[in-house]
Design a protein around this motif. Structure first.
Motif, PDB file in Angstrom:
ATOM      1  N   ASP A 693       0.848  -1.192   0.000  1.00 46.08           N
ATOM      2  CA  ASP A 693       0.000   0.000   0.000  1.00 46.08           C
ATOM      3  C   ASP A 693       0.885   1.245   0.000  1.00 46.08           C
ATOM      4  O   ASP A 693       1.885   1.321   0.715  1.00 46.08           O
ATOM      5  CB  ASP A 693      -0.904  -0.011   1.234  1.00 46.08           C
ATOM      6  CG  ASP A 693      -2.015   1.029   1.149  1.00 46.08           C
ATOM      7  OD1 ASP A 693      -2.269   1.540   0.046  1.00 46.08           O
ATOM      8  OD2 ASP A 693      -2.618   1.311   2.202  1.00 46.08           O
ATOM      9  N   ARG A 715      -0.545   2.146  -5.860  1.00 46.07           N
ATOM     10  CA  ARG A 715      -1.527   1.398  -5.081  1.00 46.07           C
ATOM     11  C   ARG A 715      -1.977   2.251  -3.901  1.00 46.07           C
ATOM     12  O   ARG A 715      -1.155   2.755  -3.124  1.00 46.07           O
ATOM     13  CB  ARG A 715      -0.968   0.079  -4.563  1.00 46.07           C
ATOM     14  CG  ARG A 715      -1.994  -0.636  -3.693  1.00 46.07           C
ATOM     15  CD  ARG A 715      -1.583  -1.995  -3.201  1.00 46.07           C
ATOM     16  NE  ARG A 715      -2.621  -2.543  -2.329  1.00 46.07           N
ATOM     17  CZ  ARG A 715      -2.568  -3.736  -1.744  1.00 46.07           C
ATOM     18  NH1 ARG A 715      -1.517  -4.520  -1.938  1.00 46.07           N
ATOM     19  NH2 ARG A 715      -3.561  -4.137  -0.964  1.00 46.07           N
ATOM     20  N   SER A 718      -7.062  -0.909  -1.595  1.00 52.66           N
ATOM     21  CA  SER A 718      -7.365  -2.078  -2.420  1.00 52.66           C
ATOM     22  C   SER A 718      -7.420  -1.745  -3.905  1.00 52.66           C
ATOM     23  O   SER A 718      -7.876  -2.556  -4.702  1.00 52.66           O
ATOM     24  CB  SER A 718      -8.709  -2.665  -1.997  1.00 52.66           C
ATOM     25  OG  SER A 718      -9.749  -1.716  -2.206  1.00 52.66           O
ATOM     26  N   GLU A 719      -6.949  -0.572  -4.263  1.00 56.28           N
ATOM     27  CA  GLU A 719      -7.047  -0.151  -5.660  1.00 56.28           C
ATOM     28  C   GLU A 719      -5.657   0.098  -6.238  1.00 56.28           C
ATOM     29  O   GLU A 719      -4.814   0.756  -5.625  1.00 56.28           O
ATOM     30  CB  GLU A 719      -7.890   1.124  -5.743  1.00 56.28           C
ATOM     31  CG  GLU A 719      -8.327   1.462  -7.155  1.00 56.28           C
ATOM     32  CD  GLU A 719      -9.354   2.591  -7.158  1.00 56.28           C
ATOM     33  OE1 GLU A 719     -10.564   2.287  -7.213  1.00 56.28           O
ATOM     34  OE2 GLU A 719      -8.917   3.753  -7.099  1.00 56.28           O
ATOM     35  N   SER A 721      -3.747   1.502  -9.756  1.00 50.30           N
ATOM     36  CA  SER A 721      -3.919   2.185 -11.033  1.00 50.30           C
ATOM     37  C   SER A 721      -2.600   2.180 -11.781  1.00 50.30           C
ATOM     38  O   SER A 721      -1.530   2.359 -11.193  1.00 50.30           O
ATOM     39  CB  SER A 721      -4.403   3.619 -10.830  1.00 50.30           C
ATOM     40  OG  SER A 721      -3.431   4.380 -10.147  1.00 50.30           O
ATOM     41  N   THR A 735      -2.517  -8.549 -12.243  1.00 50.48           N
ATOM     42  CA  THR A 735      -2.299  -8.449 -10.797  1.00 50.48           C
ATOM     43  C   THR A 735      -2.277  -9.816 -10.120  1.00 50.48           C
ATOM     44  O   THR A 735      -2.271  -9.897  -8.897  1.00 50.48           O
ATOM     45  CB  THR A 735      -3.389  -7.593 -10.140  1.00 50.48           C
ATOM     46  OG1 THR A 735      -4.666  -8.171 -10.422  1.00 50.48           O
ATOM     47  CG2 THR A 735      -3.336  -6.166 -10.639  1.00 50.48           C
ATOM     48  N   THR A 749      -7.502   1.082 -13.932  1.00 49.80           N
ATOM     49  CA  THR A 749      -7.639   0.918 -12.482  1.00 49.80           C
ATOM     50  C   THR A 749      -8.182  -0.469 -12.180  1.00 49.80           C
ATOM     51  O   THR A 749      -9.154  -0.905 -12.796  1.00 49.80           O
ATOM     52  CB  THR A 749      -8.565   1.983 -11.884  1.00 49.80           C
ATOM     53  OG1 THR A 749      -8.027   3.278 -12.187  1.00 49.80           O
ATOM     54  CG2 THR A 749      -8.673   1.829 -10.381  1.00 49.80           C
ATOM     55  N   ALA A 751      -9.540  -2.903  -9.038  1.00 48.32           N
ATOM     56  CA  ALA A 751      -9.976  -2.997  -7.645  1.00 48.32           C
ATOM     57  C   ALA A 751      -9.663  -4.393  -7.134  1.00 48.32           C
ATOM     58  O   ALA A 751     -10.273  -5.376  -7.568  1.00 48.32           O
ATOM     59  CB  ALA A 751     -11.464  -2.709  -7.534  1.00 48.32           C
ATOM     60  N   SER A 758     -12.016  -4.088 -13.278  1.00 53.45           N
ATOM     61  CA  SER A 758     -11.175  -3.016 -13.785  1.00 53.45           C
ATOM     62  C   SER A 758     -11.987  -2.025 -14.584  1.00 53.45           C
ATOM     63  O   SER A 758     -13.089  -2.300 -15.054  1.00 53.45           O
ATOM     64  CB  SER A 758     -10.078  -3.594 -14.688  1.00 53.45           C
ATOM     65  OG  SER A 758     -10.654  -4.245 -15.811  1.00 53.45           O
TER      66      SER A 758
END
Length: 762
Positions: A693, A715, A718-719, A721, A735, A749, A751, A758
């Motif tokens: 994070d 990051r 939880s997202e 981009s 990912t 993006t 999630a 996305s």
């Protein structure tokens, strides 16, 4: 060389002069000169009939301090000398009335006690990283002649690496190492690439500025000291400071030279005729076509020694019995999309037409009586090109230029180690100093020809011998190894040791050179070889085409060649680090994880670039032990995630081996697997591995045959981009098993909480 009999005594016939007092400091421009008598000076009379050592401190570049220790300064100044950078950095010199004298360059200080006995401390980050004391320095007389010695202190747990491409235990502690190039194979203590530089995990590197014989005793004479000595009256060494091992290599290669950039096509698979095998154009074409029929990508075909006639090496003339139309053959090979490499060496056989030509012109190395130096090892009556003669260099280059005109793209610069010391060089160089340095002149001559003919960034060698500075002329390969698992492991140790010596690229003979590997050895070696910076199938008296072993060998070769081709965007980024910083593509674990004591001396696995860990399998059964440092690791081939911080015992089939990606990594995978030359950023998949994070980094995917593209990866919670910069084409984000596609510049993006939904925006 060892001089002592235990701790207290010298060996019979050996005497030593050591600094016992300090008789003043002098500033000489930006240098500090120290006068150190070898007896205490208690009165004016004590200055008579005494020896004194002259010790000079200097700095060629920031964070590097040179120390020259001389007994007598009147020695003849014979070459050759290493070409070293001299950036004239700012230095700080303090010459006290009492206390320590200080010579500082950047963050590195040398502190010398103002009163005897001798003490020299190298200080960085507020701590002494190494030191020389009253027992360390010595001007030594032996029955064989004079030597100068220095010893630097080794701390508890300190580990020493480097000293060139050495095939024994990866950590050099406890070893005696002679810097003297030899053609000894990979199964001996000798080495083709001797480099008088070591890297210590105590925070410094040590380079001895002497191109001839240098003897190292790494805790092998005085167990608490790293000792080095040279013949003669003077020794110069440099202490190289860096906050990390990578920083040390960056400074060292700034001093001695950075690896040059190599062309993209060199990263593909090279296939050789092998050495003493029988081959002609039909054989060559059957190999090339056989690879294509089996869908194994091939980039370079290499012609080894017998492209020339026996007893004629080197005359650079194609054997007319085997290759009646060499120019046509090369054109036919290149029409299939391949490059061509040709074997050469600097030795001229008496039967070669170049022997008489070179003799008359004075381009061959001579003895003191004016006769050409010759012997019968390797080739009957062979002589040696004198690369200290500029006219001889141009003559040699002209012979190779004709081959470039025929269609040859690269040269395997073999040999260069068996260089005599009972000769006279054109430029008057000391023959003992020239022994190791000869390879530098040889490889430089060939590399500079390729660079002038092909352009900067397009020159490449496949060289065997080297010395300090040789990293500027890549690529180097590991030399003659046996076709066994043991030799596969010793080859890896040699390559990692060379990487710790400033060399950015390295290769080896896949399957081993001597003998014929059994299918298990070949298949395991293929996986290792195609996860090396450069990959070549080559042997001695047997072919290395994969179908010569079994059908599975074909599948394994295809699989790992295609994997390497998909990694081209990643490998190109690692290569840029080699060129810009001197960081090797294949990195010892201690280079990438300097704070992890578990990797000290570990030479059975490595990092390919900064993110991918590779542990070759050295057994037919597939059992392998791999150490994963702390953090989350992802198996690249399966996607399995494991927690590091310990050793793992794994078992792998021939189509697998431990390949792990460290957490916090962004690895670009190319869209093509048929070869190394493509637009790497077009269709690239940016794979994200356990990003923390708050992660926010911009990475560049090099262009290859297309345009480079920048990707900013962030990051937040939880997202994740990913934003592609201007000029982006089609690209993907992965990912963890699911790819999300975007086209052109913009942001994608993902999630993470809902399994990877996305959205995209321009």
């Amino acid at each position: 060389m060892k001089f002592t009999d235990g701790y207290w005594q010298m060996r019979p016939g050996v005497s030593i002069l050591q600094p016992k007092d300090i008789d003043g400091f002098e500033r000489d421009g930006d240098d500090l000169v120290v006068h150190a008598p070898t007896s205490p000076i208690t009165s004016r009379g004590a200055t008579l009939n005494r020896s004194s050592l002259t010790i000079r401190l200097s700095s060629p570049i920031e964070n590097v301090i040179g120390v020259s220790i001389a007994h007598h300064l009147g020695s003849a100044d014979q070459g050759p000398v290493f070409e070293l950078a001299d950036e004239n950095p700012s230095v700080r010199i303090e010459t006290p009335g009492s206390g320590d004298a200080v010579f500082a360059s950047g963050a590195l200080e040398a502190r010398i006690g103002a009163e005897g006995p001798w003490r020299l401390d190298f200080v960085a980050d507020g701590r002494v990283i190494t030191s020389s004391d009253a027992r360390s320095v010595g001007a030594i007389q032996t029955p064989e002649g004079a030597y100068v010695r220095e010893q630097l202190a080794m701390g508890v747990g300190e580990t020493i690496y480097g000293l060139g491409e050495r095939f024994g235990t990866f950590a050099k502690n406890g070893q005696s190492v002679d810097i003297w190039n030899e053609d000894g194979g990979t199964a001996s203590e000798q080495a083709y690439k001797n480099v008088p530089f070591y890297l210590s995990d105590a925070g410094y590197g040590l380079f001895v500025d002497h191109p001839g014989a240098v003897s190292f005793e790494i805790g092998s004479e005085a167990v608490s000291r790293a000792q080095f000595s040279v013949p003669g009256q003077e020794l110069t060494y440099y202490v190289v400071y860096g906050a990390t091992p990578k920083d040390i290599l960056e400074r060292y290669t700034a001093l001695t030279g950075r690896p040059a950039e190599v062309p993209a096509w060199t990263y593909g698979l090279w296939l050789s005729t092998s050495f003493t095998t029988n081959y002609d154009e039909a054989t060559v074409m059957s190999f090339i076509d056989g690879m294509a029929e089996r869908e194994i990508p091939l980039s370079v075909f290499h012609f080894d020694c017998f492209w020339m006639r026996a007893f004629h090496w080197s005359d650079f003339v194609w054997d007319p019995a085997m290759f009646p139309d060499p120019q046509g053959m090369l054109a036919r090979i290149k029409a299939k999309g391949l490059r061509v490499s040709a074997w050469i060496n600097p030795y001229i056989a008496q039967r070669s037409h170049l022997f008489e030509e070179g003799r008359k012109l004075g381009y061959l190395v001579r003895r003191a009586d004016g006769s050409v130096w010759q012997w019968d090892m390797w080739q009957a009556g062979m002589a040696l090109v004198d690369f200290t003669n500029p006219d001889a260099v141009r003559w040699f280059q002209d012979k190779l230029r004709a081959l470039l005109g025929d269609g040859v793209d690269a040269f395997k610069t073999d040999f260069g180690e068996r260089v005599p010391t009972d000769v006279v060089w054109h430029d008057g160089s000391d023959p003992k100093r020239m022994h190791n340095y000869y390879t530098q002149l040889y490889n430089k001559a060939v590399f500079e020809l390729l660079e002038s003919e092909r352009g900067e960034g397009e020159a490449v060698l496949f060289a065997r011998s080297a010395t300090a500075g040789g990293q500027h002329f890549p690529v180097h390969w590991g030399g003659d190894c046996e076709s066994t698992f043991v030799s596969m492991a010793e080859s890896l140790r040699g390559g990692l040791s060379l990487g710790m010596s400033g060399f950015g690229y390295w290769s080896h003979d896949i399957g081993g050179f001597e003998g014929t590997p059994d299918p298990a050895v070949f298949k395991r070696w293929v996986a290792f070889g195609l996860l090396s910076s450069h990959s070549r199938l080559h042997g001695s008296d047997s072919y290395r085409v994969p179908w010569a072993f079994d059908d599975e060998a074909v599948d394994v070769t295809r699989q790992f060649t295609r994997l390497k081709m998909s990694l081209m965007p990643y490998l190109a980024r690692a290569a840029r680090e080699a060129t810009l910083r001197g960081t090797p593509i294949m990195r010892a674990m201690a280079l990438e994880f300097p704070g992890d004591r578990a990797v000290s001396g570990l030479g059975t696995q490595y990092m390919l670039g900064e993110s991918i860990l590779v542990a070759p399998v050295f057994s037919a059964e597939g059992d392998v032990d791999v150490y994963l440092p702390e953090g989350q690791w992802t198996q690249l081939l399966t996607g399995e995630t494991v927690t590091g911080g310990s050793w793992r015992r794994e078992k792998h089939g021939f189509d697998s081996l431990p390949i792990y990606v460290r957490e916090g990594s962004v690895v670009p995978f190319g869209a093509e697997t048929g070869g190394p030359e493509y637009a790497w950023a077009d269709g690239v998949t940016v794979k994200l591995y356990a990003l923390p994070d708050g992660y926010d980094q911009t990475i560049e995917v090099p262009g290859g045959t297309g345009a480079a593209t920048e990707f900013r990866v962030r990051r937040q919670g939880s997202e994740i981009s990913v934003t592609a910069g201007a000029g982006a084409g089609s690209w993907n984000v992965d990912t963890g098993g699911t790819a999300h596609t975007h086209s052109g510049p913009g942001t994608l993006t993902v999630a993470l909480a809902d399994g990877g939904s996305s959205s995209g925006s321009d």
